[in-house]
Design an enzyme around this catalytic site. Structure first.
Site, PDB file in Angstrom:
ATOM      1  N   LYS A 222      -3.968  -3.742  -4.146  1.00 49.75           N
ATOM      2  CA  LYS A 222      -3.863  -2.320  -4.849  1.00 49.75           C
ATOM      3  C   LYS A 222      -2.709  -1.630  -4.822  1.00 49.75           C
ATOM      4  CE  LYS A 222      -4.392   1.851  -3.581  1.00 49.75           C
ATOM      5  NZ  LYS A 222      -3.742   2.638  -4.633  1.00 49.75           N
ATOM      6  N   PRO A 223      -2.360  -1.652  -6.181  1.00 41.33           N
ATOM      7  CA  PRO A 223      -0.994  -1.200  -6.328  1.00 41.33           C
ATOM      8  C   PRO A 223      -0.937   0.684  -6.303  1.00 41.33           C
ATOM      9  CG  PRO A 223      -1.598  -2.476  -8.111  1.00 41.33           C
ATOM     10  CD  PRO A 223      -2.724  -2.358  -7.358  1.00 41.33           C
ATOM     11  N   SER A 224       0.041   1.080  -6.550  1.00 40.26           N
ATOM     12  CA  SER A 224      -0.090   2.601  -6.523  1.00 40.26           C
ATOM     13  C   SER A 224      -0.747   3.067  -7.753  1.00 40.26           C
ATOM     14  CB  SER A 224       1.228   3.171  -6.347  1.00 40.26           C
ATOM     15  OG  SER A 224       1.262   4.622  -6.786  1.00 40.26           O
TER      16      SER A 224
ATOM     17  N   GLY B 241       3.981   5.661   2.890  1.00 37.37           N
ATOM     18  CA  GLY B 241       4.445   6.661   3.508  1.00 37.37           C
ATOM     19  C   GLY B 241       3.925   6.840   5.167  1.00 37.37           C
TER      20      GLY B 241
ATOM     21  N   GLU C 217       4.686  -0.981   6.561  1.00 39.47           N
ATOM     22  CA  GLU C 217       6.094  -0.520   6.371  1.00 39.47           C
ATOM     23  C   GLU C 217       6.127   0.683   5.704  1.00 39.47           C
ATOM     24  OE1 GLU C 217       7.579  -3.883   4.128  1.00 39.47           O
ATOM     25  OE2 GLU C 217       7.414  -5.023   5.758  1.00 39.47           O
TER      26      GLU C 217
ATOM     27  N   GLY D 182       7.936   4.867   6.131  1.00 42.94           N
ATOM     28  CA  GLY D 182       9.051   5.728   5.582  1.00 42.94           C
ATOM     29  C   GLY D 182      10.385   5.410   6.227  1.00 42.94           C
TER      30      GLY D 182
ATOM     31  N   CYS E 222      13.069   3.429   0.370  1.00 39.32           N
ATOM     32  CA  CYS E 222      12.509   3.969   1.898  1.00 39.32           C
ATOM     33  C   CYS E 222      13.758   3.424   2.655  1.00 39.32           C
ATOM     34  CB  CYS E 222      11.528   2.616   2.269  1.00 39.32           C
ATOM     35  SG  CYS E 222      11.932   1.038   1.894  1.00 39.32           S
TER      36      CYS E 222
ATOM     37  N   GLU F 257      12.254  12.764   5.421  1.00 41.84           N
ATOM     38  CA  GLU F 257      12.405  11.756   4.112  1.00 41.84           C
ATOM     39  C   GLU F 257      12.310  12.566   3.110  1.00 41.84           C
ATOM     40  OE1 GLU F 257       9.532   8.840   3.377  1.00 41.84           O
ATOM     41  OE2 GLU F 257      11.311   7.352   3.007  1.00 41.84           O
TER      42      GLU F 257
ATOM     43  N   GLY G 215       7.171   2.196  11.081  1.00 39.45           N
ATOM     44  CA  GLY G 215       6.167   1.273  10.905  1.00 39.45           C
ATOM     45  C   GLY G 215       5.919   0.321  11.969  1.00 39.45           C
TER      46      GLY G 215
HETATM   47  P1  NAD Z   1       1.733   6.444  -0.047  1.00 39.71           P
HETATM   48  O1  NAD Z   1       1.298   6.154   1.435  1.00 39.71           O
HETATM   49  O2  NAD Z   1       1.271   7.756  -0.719  1.00 39.71           O
HETATM   50  O3  NAD Z   1       0.947   5.329  -0.956  1.00 39.71           O
HETATM   51  C1  NAD Z   1       1.274   3.910  -0.710  1.00 39.71           C
HETATM   52  C2  NAD Z   1       0.096   3.223  -1.242  1.00 39.71           C
HETATM   53  O4  NAD Z   1      -1.048   3.468  -0.234  1.00 39.71           O
HETATM   54  C3  NAD Z   1      -0.676   3.728  -2.616  1.00 39.71           C
HETATM   55  O5  NAD Z   1      -1.141   2.397  -3.191  1.00 39.71           O
HETATM   56  C4  NAD Z   1      -1.728   4.606  -2.207  1.00 39.71           C
HETATM   57  O6  NAD Z   1      -2.684   4.665  -3.117  1.00 39.71           O
HETATM   58  C5  NAD Z   1      -2.301   3.975  -0.767  1.00 39.71           C
HETATM   59  N1  NAD Z   1      -2.972   4.616   0.071  1.00 39.71           N
HETATM   60  C6  NAD Z   1      -2.371   6.065   0.276  1.00 39.71           C
HETATM   61  N2  NAD Z   1      -3.339   6.661   1.147  1.00 39.71           N
HETATM   62  C7  NAD Z   1      -4.266   5.707   1.565  1.00 39.71           C
HETATM   63  C8  NAD Z   1      -5.219   5.717   2.410  1.00 39.71           C
HETATM   64  N3  NAD Z   1      -5.705   6.625   3.170  1.00 39.71           N
HETATM   65  N4  NAD Z   1      -6.053   4.253   2.456  1.00 39.71           N
HETATM   66  C9  NAD Z   1      -5.661   3.265   1.745  1.00 39.71           C
HETATM   67  N5  NAD Z   1      -4.555   3.473   1.005  1.00 39.71           N
HETATM   68  C10 NAD Z   1      -3.810   4.401   0.750  1.00 39.71           C
HETATM   69  O7  NAD Z   1       3.165   6.272  -0.335  1.00 39.71           O
HETATM   70  P2  NAD Z   1       3.976   6.252  -1.723  1.00 39.71           P
HETATM   71  O8  NAD Z   1       4.154   7.854  -2.081  1.00 39.71           O
HETATM   72  O9  NAD Z   1       3.334   5.573  -2.635  1.00 39.71           O
HETATM   73  O10 NAD Z   1       5.326   5.718  -1.263  1.00 39.71           O
HETATM   74  C11 NAD Z   1       6.369   6.243  -0.869  1.00 39.71           C
HETATM   75  C12 NAD Z   1       6.452   6.018   0.592  1.00 39.71           C
HETATM   76  O11 NAD Z   1       6.540   4.558   0.804  1.00 39.71           O
HETATM   77  C13 NAD Z   1       7.683   6.413   1.155  1.00 39.71           C
HETATM   78  O12 NAD Z   1       7.398   7.238   2.223  1.00 39.71           O
HETATM   79  C14 NAD Z   1       8.573   5.319   1.456  1.00 39.71           C
HETATM   80  O13 NAD Z   1       9.664   5.599   2.448  1.00 39.71           O
HETATM   81  C15 NAD Z   1       7.416   4.458   1.841  1.00 39.71           C
HETATM   82  N6  NAD Z   1       8.148   3.090   1.440  1.00 39.71           N
HETATM   83  C16 NAD Z   1       8.116   2.123   2.625  1.00 39.71           C
HETATM   84  C17 NAD Z   1       8.705   0.902   2.266  1.00 39.71           C
HETATM   85  C18 NAD Z   1       9.036   0.075   3.547  1.00 39.71           C
HETATM   86  O14 NAD Z   1       9.198  -1.193   3.443  1.00 39.71           O
HETATM   87  N7  NAD Z   1       9.043   0.446   4.855  1.00 39.71           N
HETATM   88  C19 NAD Z   1       8.933   0.449   1.114  1.00 39.71           C
HETATM   89  C20 NAD Z   1       8.811   1.394  -0.013  1.00 39.71           C
HETATM   90  C21 NAD Z   1       8.236   2.680   0.214  1.00 39.71           C
END
Ligand code: NAD
Length: 503
Positions: free
Chosen positions: A188-190, A242, A263, A265, A297, A396, A469
């Site tokens: 499931k991509p964003s 996040g 993984e 923030g 991140c 963040e 994480g």
């Molecule tokens: P997000 O948590 O909003 O979404 C990430 C993914 O999770 C998306 O595909 C989203 O649709 C899904 N998602 C969100 N809520 C969900 C739920 N309740 N159940 C299942 N899936 C859900 O994050 P974002 O805004 O897409 O990405 C940015 C964040 O990701 C930043 O905080 C960044 O630091 C973090 N990040 C971490 C790493 C790492 O390796 N630690 C790498 C990249 C990004």
């Protein structure tokens, strides 16, 4: 593949994005549709059909059926390797197109995608194909009456959930590892960045992956994502996102006793000691804050500089941040493109006021890029924070936003660095070996980079501590996460079994 970077490549953008189940894109019947928007133009360029719980169920059942059939899970690792190396070749062959599609919905400069993200995605398939093919089991012969065999088996159906700030590269790290060890997957991509995955799914078909081994669903986290995590036929959840959504996903997975990696923030410290090569530290700190439009991140967004070199570092850092070329992400000369979506840009800009309220000094940027008529562009922003307790040092921002702090001694720097709810990575800039050895032990972070930055090595277990994480993926981390250990005990001769009921 041309390897060149045309200003306006002519690849087609798919008009719609739907789920990919059992080897084909399904006829979209979605009740909810989401516009996919180009952050550089603010214009919709495609339409995403959101998968509801019923569609997620179809995707998971497809993965489950392929897993149980053994068509992939029991295939010899030699054959899996051949197939995954074909995926690698096809990603490289279609690198220009993948980079273009990714650029159109992320706004990440095409040059960075073409040079780093897409080759990185291909490399994951090579690395894990080879790693899985060299995986060994154990034979224990310590007891005279038994032999104990310990082997690794695939876990089952993997739910792979990825964010928008490096969609293809991060998803391919998960896909390659899950597949190499014999699992079936639902990706499931964003919902903001699905475009390149339409091409990636074709690549899996072309490489000969059996239908149902890779499936994809699209949609919002609380709808599509949570249906996937809750599905009883999902065995593991690999989540990158996040620190607010991560705990919700983790709790939901825990109810079904599913293993997870989270993984999340970061607000990573980048410590510049007076013993550092200042030019190298400057290069690293700038890349660590402004590559991928600052949406990383692993950004070293709290730059702690030793007071004796702080003025020189600050002046040079600010001058170079101001000189970063903002522009159309398709332009090969662009160093900083637009932020991924409007609400995110507003969130990033809101930190300018938050920083000021906390007493920080704005040194550069702080507003939308005035020379860009359209698009969610934010100038490279630098603030000097009054103390590590300011919100700008503790939260963040996830944009082109660097915060500078000063310190006197190494032990002050380590205390400040660790004074954070996060612990994803830490950077250390110094040529003093004793200081380096001491600091790398003391820093509370999953990865410490010394005199370097953004080194993505698939051998390195990657993940965070504290709110950054749990769990590790990469190298041995992925072996442990994507495989299940099995013990088999075989007696050498007649088994000495207690004979109940024989008197
Ligand atoms: P997000 O948590 O909003 O979404 C990430 C993914 O999770 C998306 O595909 C989203 O649709 C899904 N998602 C969100 N809520 C969900 C739920 N309740 N159940 C299942 N899936 C859900 O994050 P974002 O805004 O897409 O990405 C940015 C964040 O990701 C930043 O905080 C960044 O630091 C973090 N990040 C971490 C790493 C790492 O390796 N630690 C790498 C990249 C990004």
């Amino acid at each position: 593949m041309t390897g060149a970077l045309p200003l306006k490549p002519s690849f087609n953008i798919p008009a719609t994005v739907s789920s990919f189940i059992q080897g084909r894109f399904i006829q979209a019947e979605a009740a909810h549709q989401i516009a996919v928007v180009n952050p550089a133009t603010e214009l919709p360029i495609s339409l995403l059909h959101e998968a509801d719980a019923a569609e997620v169920d179809r995707a998971v059942n497809s993965a489950r059926a392929s897993f149980e059939s053994g068509v992939w899970s029991r295939l010899s690792t030699d054959k899996r390797q051949v197939c995954l190396l074909r995926v690698r070749d096809l990603i490289l062959h279609h690198a220009d197109e993948l980079a273009y599609l990714e650029c159109c919905n992320t706004g990440i400069p095409l040059s960075q995608l073409r040079r780093l993200h897409i080759p990185g995605a291909a490399n994951h398939f090579q690395f894990y194909a080879e790693l899985a093919n060299q995986l060994k089991g154990e034979l224990h012969q310590h007891r005279s009456s038994y032999q104990l065999l310990v082997s690794r088996e695939p876990v089952g159906v993997a739910a792979l959930i990825s964010p928008w700030n490096g969609p293809v590269n991060m998803s391919c790290a998960k896909l390659a590892a899950a597949l190499a060890f014999g699992n079936s997957c639902v990706l499931k991509p964003s919902e903001y960045t699905p475009l390149a995955f339409t091409r990636l799914m074709d690549i899996f078909c072309e490489a000969g992956l059996p239908d149902g081994v890779v499936n994809m669903v699209n949609g919002r986290g609380p709808v599509t994502g949570s249906a996937l995590v809750e599905h009883p036929q999902v065995d593991l959840v690999s989540f990158t996102g996040g620190s607010s959504s991560g705990p919700l996903v983790n709790a939901s997975a825990a109810r079904g006793l599913k293993r997870t990696t989270m993984e999340l923030g970061g607000k990573s410290a980048s410590i510049v000691l007076e013993s550092a090569d200042l030019e190298v530290a400057l290069d690293g700190a700038l890349a660590g804050n402004f590559m991928t439009n600052g949406q990383q991140c692993l950004a070293g967004s709290r730059i702690l500089v030793q007071r004796s070199v702080a003025r020189e570092f600050r002046e040079k850092f600010v001058a170079r941040a101001r000189a970063i070329r903002i522009g159309d992400p398709l332009d090969p000369k662009t160093e900083l493109g637009p932020l991924a979506y409007q609400a995110h840009m507003q969130k990033v800009l809101s930190y300018v006021d938050i920083a000021r309220t906390d007493g920080a000094t704005l040194l550069a940027g702080g507003q939308r890029a005035a020379h860009m008529a359209r698009g969610w562009y934010v100038e490279p922003t630098v603030v000097q924070a009054p103390s590590n307790l300011a919100r700008i040092c503790q939260e963040e921002v996830f944009g082109p936003f660097a915060t500078l702090l000063e310190f006197d001694t190494l032990s002050d720097a380590l205390e400040i660095a660790n004074q954070s709810q996060f612990g994803l990575v830490a950077y250390l800039w110094s040529n003093d070996m004793a200081a380096v050895m001491h600091a790398t032990r003391e820093l509370r972070a999953g990865t410490v980079w010394v005199n370097t930055t953004l080194v993505g090595d698939p051998r390195a277990p990657f993940g965070g501590v504290k709110q950054s994480g749990t769990g590790r993926e990469g190298g041995v981390g992925s072996v442990e996460f994507y495989t299940e250990l099995k013990s088999v005990v075989i007696p050498n001769g007649a088994a000495p079994i207690p004979r109940l009921g024989v008197h």
